[in-house]
Design a protein around this motif. Structure first.
Motif: not given
Length: 713
Positions: A446-447, A400-401, A450-457
């Motif tokens: 880590l963030q 992430v930038d 965490n947020s990429m998991i949210g693309l699938f749940i």
């Protein structure tokens, strides 16, 4: 051989006031700041003392039994020395150790001065798996060991024929060869005798004559002696404090001011070099992982577990031996300005014998964010008369930038944003499922995991973080909706670590998709970097847990369907590190399961095994992994007879060559005449990588059809 017990007074290394103050700071941090409940008592002192011995003399090749006994009080008072800032006794021991090394190197040089000819017709063997060796009771006992090591060093040079201008170093004779460089037990039995024809052919086998060998070895040991004599007080302090930290866990580490600067550069990815993370492995420096998008990773010339034995600058000229050199010194040699060339002499992880080194050339560059960005492709699969499409998204690391995000820029780069965009692109291409490729992804932000998991749940917890006080923080996805709700698989390997394991573990726990590949690295701990008055301390302060309550520490994430791996888990992974913290559990949290991939695993595995047995690349990977395991298990010594050594090498090469040519024949490719031809071809494993990726797409398609059948029933 008479060995003085102490260095000359003017050459003694002594602790500094700032060093003793730093020791007190580190002791306080370990006692009150570490994740574990650390009691700096006598039991801990014994462990720290043993760790120091393991670090400086892991194979008991320099120190004597009497030396250890003379300083055995350090096993009771190591903690007192640190907490009181009284390092005199620890420094006195290190001075003794330093003198033992200097004496041994001088002994080697003296032996070479008396030598005119090497006899390689004897029947001796040198143990390679000798880390359990008892401490020697006398100098003469060590002399016997070092006579064998000197002979082995000469034999390696005789067979490898390294030239003076192309290699100032050969593989260290003390360390065990990496996979699959171990002959089978049936092939390593020393012959009962040898005839005159063997002696006559002795020199026919040599690629370097005795005078050149002696010259090379004198140069090697003289260079090592010079480096040893440059040891300073800061070096000794680092050994003492790192023995203390690594006796608790492998990631707690003291950084001297110079090492701290190098670590900062590495973390900012602004290092102009080759983009490889290195670690100490005895007297070698080993590649632990490659930075995604870096020059080394792009070149395909280096692999994890390759060992570096020499470094050279520019396209030609001398190579500098780095065997026995400190890690920071090796890093300094490899680092250099963008656009310049560095040459590395390496022992490949797959080397059959430690004499089979090769030199690779890499152009230094800076690692750019764009080089590490997620990317996608579509794999077409034909079954019967139908054409199917499976999408693949490669995620080299979680990035992430931060600066752009903090400044509130609208279109800042991040893993989650890039993957979301790629998902939309693949959906437009009508893919039937998506494979997320996290092989080699060592973690990152880590963030972003965490947020990429949210693309699938659609909202829910993703990971638990437990601190030293037992308090648990719960991280999760708070955004409504998903970017993709179709069939999903995650492809991982032994180098998938940290944030990658959190992502794969959450996808597995939610039943959101399949996990394919190899058991992941197993790094489930969190470190912070604390400033000291002199240097910094990297300290383990927390631990990751999956939403099921299971830790990712040590065990990592186990795939639902496993692939063969050439990476030795005893060499790479958390479990390969000393004093790794244990696996444990906390209470699970409530979460919603999205599916049950486990119900389909028997059928999916059956189809996978059928395809794998028919795929030449996959079949080769399985056989190669089996061979590597067999050789690791069966060999624990090398012959000091040049004819037997040659036979052992040839037998191993023949097995490797046979496997490679079976693969080539099945693919309709031209066979190679020698294993050296394969080693000289940059060891590009792209065909194997692609075989894993294509098989993952096939499993994904099987899974998608199973889900479709269920929804239609």
């Amino acid at each position: 051989m008479a060995l003085p017990t102490l260095a000359a007074e003017q050459d003694r290394i002594v602790p500094t006031d700032i060093g003793e103050q730093t020791a007190q700071e580190v002791a306080q941090s370990l006692r009150y700041g570490h994740y574990e409940d650390v009691s700096l008592d006598q039991q801990w002192s014994e462990k720290a003392w043993q760790r120091m011995l393991d670090m400086i003399d892991p194979q008991h090749a320099y120190l004597l039994e009497d030396d250890i006994e003379q300083y055995s009080d350090l096993g009771r008072h190591y903690s007192d020395s640190l907490e009181k800032g009284d390092l005199d006794r620890l420094y006195a021991f290190y001075n003794l150790y330093q003198q033992r090394i200097e004496n041994r190197l001088q002994w080697l040089l003296d032996q070479l001065g008396k030598t005119q000819h090497f006899d390689f017709d004897g029947q001796g063997r040198l143990a390679t798996d000798d880390e359990d060796r008892e401490w020697a009771s006398s100098p003469s006992q060590l002399d016997e060991l070092w006579h064998k090591r000197l002979k082995n060093a000469a034999l390696q040079l005789a067979l490898s024929g390294a030239s003076e201008d192309e290699s100032a170093s050969e593989p260290d004779e003390e360390r065990q060869p990496d996979i699959p460089g171990k002959p089978s037990r049936n092939e390593t039995a020393a012959p009962q005798g040898h005839d005159q024809s063997d002696q006559d052919n002795n020199h026919d086998l040599r690629m370097m004559d005795d005078s050149a060998i002696i010259k090379q070895l004198k140069k090697r040991y003289s260079n090592q002696l010079e480096r040893v004599r440059q040891t300073n007080s800061e070096d000794v302090l680092s050994v003492i404090l790192n023995a203390a930290g690594s006796s608790i866990d492998p990631h707690t580490e003291y950084f001297s001011p110079s090492r701290s600067k190098s670590f900062d550069i590495q973390m900012k990815l602004s290092l102009e070099g080759i983009g490889a993370l290195l670690q100490q492995d005895g007297e070698y420096v080993k590649i632990s992982s490659l930075v995604p998008g870096g020059p080394a990773e792009k070149s395909g010339l280096l692999k994890p577990a390759d060992r570096i034995v020499a470094v050279g600058q520019g396209e030609s000229g001398d190579l500098t031996s780095v065997v026995g050199m400190r890690l920071d010194e090796v890093v300094d040699l490899i680092r250099g300005p963008k656009g310049s060339t560095v040459r590395l002499e390496i022992i490949p992880a797959k080397a059959v014998d430690t004499t089979q080194t090769r030199v690779v050339r890499i152009t230094r560059d800076t690692v750019k964010l764009e080089d590490q960005a997620a990317s996608s492709q579509v794999i077409d699969i034909k079954r019967g008369n139908q054409q199917h499409r499976i999408g693949v998204i490669k995620v080299p690391m979680f990035y992430v930038d931060f600066q752009a995000e903090q400044e509130g820029r609208k279109n800042y780069r991040s893993t989650t944003r890039d993957v979301h965009r790629l998902i939309d692109k693949l959906k437009q291409q009508n893919v039937e499922g998506i494979v997320l490729d996290l092989r080699g992804n060592g973690g990152g932000a880590l963030q972003e995991a965490n947020s990429m998991i949210g693309l699938f749940i659609d909202r829910g917890p993703t990971v638990q973080v437990r601190d030293a006080q037992g308090r648990i923080s719960l991280l999760g996805d708070t955004d409504r909706g998903v970017a993709y709700n179709g069939p999903l698989a995650v492809l991982v390997d032994r180098l998938s670590a940290s944030a990658s394991e959190i992502f794969a573990g959450a996808i597995q726990d939610y039943g959101r998709g399949l996990i394919l590949g190899n058991q992941t690295f197993g790094k489930g701990t969190v470190q912070t970097l604390d400033d000291l008055d002199h240097g910094e301390l990297k300290l383990t302060r927390a631990k990751f847990y999956r939403i099921t309550g299971a830790s990712t520490q040590l065990r990592g994430v186990k795939p639902d369907i496993s692939y063969p791996s050439l990476v030795d888990p005893d060499e790479i992974g958390e479990s390969a590190l000393p004093n790794a913290l244990p696996w444990d559990t906390v209470r699970p949290v409530s979460y919603r399961e999205y599916g049950n991939p486990q119900r389909y695993l028997p059928q999916l595995r059956q189809s996978h095994e059928r395809r794998a047995s028919e795929d030449p690349n996959f079949h080769y990977l399985k056989r190669e992994a089996e061979l590597a395991h067999k050789l690791r298990e069966q060999n624990n010594s090398v012959s000091l007879n040049i004819h037997q050594r040659k036979r052992e090498m040839e037998a191993q090469e023949a097995e490797q060559l046979s496997l490679e040519n079976q693969r080539r024949k099945a693919l309709g490719e031209k066979p190679i005449e020698s294993w050296a031809d394969a080693r000289g071809a940059d060891e590009d494993q792209t065909p194997i990588d692609q075989a894993q990726l294509r098989e993952s797409a096939n499993i994904m398609l099987d899974y998608a059809h199973r889900l479709e059948q269920q929804s239609g029933s």
